[in-house]
Design an enzyme around this catalytic site. Sequence first.
Site, PDB file in Angstrom:
ATOM      1  N   ASP A 195       0.870  -1.165   0.000  1.00 42.67           N
ATOM      2  CA  ASP A 195       0.000   0.000   0.000  1.00 42.67           C
ATOM      3  C   ASP A 195       0.913   1.223   0.000  1.00 42.67           C
ATOM      4  OD1 ASP A 195      -2.404   1.612   0.486  1.00 42.67           O
ATOM      5  OD2 ASP A 195      -1.598   1.839   2.514  1.00 42.67           O
ATOM      6  N   ASP A 210      -0.054   5.129   0.972  1.00 43.17           N
ATOM      7  CA  ASP A 210      -0.213   6.087   2.058  1.00 43.17           C
ATOM      8  C   ASP A 210      -0.409   5.372   3.390  1.00 43.17           C
ATOM      9  OD1 ASP A 210      -0.307   8.563   3.158  1.00 43.17           O
ATOM     10  OD2 ASP A 210      -2.347   9.018   2.564  1.00 43.17           O
TER      11      ASP A 210
END
Length: 217
Positions: free
Chosen positions: A12, A14
Amino acid sequence: MKFDAPTTLLFDNDGTLISSMESVQRCWTAWAREFGISAEDFAAVELHGRPAADIVGDLLPAARVPEALARIERLEVEDVSGGGVVALPGTAELLASLPAGSWAVVTSATRELAEARLRVVGIEAPLVIAADDITRGKPDPEPYLLAARKLGVDPARCVVFEDAPAGLTAGRSAGMRTVGLATTHARAELAADVVVEDLASVTAQVTDAGVTVVAED
């Protein structure tokens, strides 16, 4: 925990590789004011780890979604250069140790926004799966399964790195192993094979057999 080679790492963005929380809060707060969203309604919606289209759809009638979605996208892209986007601990060191083709970024952001944030902290990802590429976002497994398919690897050999419960659910549903990062949520909220503080607790060893990953909780 040790994930033996060959391992493909799916990150991922952020909250995992970078933090843009300062920018996110600034932009979405301004957006909510512009579109007349009450503080109570805004506070009730989970912002982190979800596509902007889902967030906007939770807050506004369908007829207003296209305009509102375009507006938050522009606010966030323009805000990237204004500060508030930084690499999280361990990110640069871990990525520098990985060979090409062994990792990808899988994000709920649009491609333009994701690549702008990665660029500002000096990350050049070999593959980015973004909101533009999918029809169903996290917690659906589609984004992670697409990344595995693009890299030509078995989902069972992938390790997902996520800070958000929705992303970890997506990884598990894709049949992948998971590492939770306690950067934005409490450890108790993160259902993963192992939970670490951040990527500074993760190392990769590259051999002829591939990449072995060790995550120290």
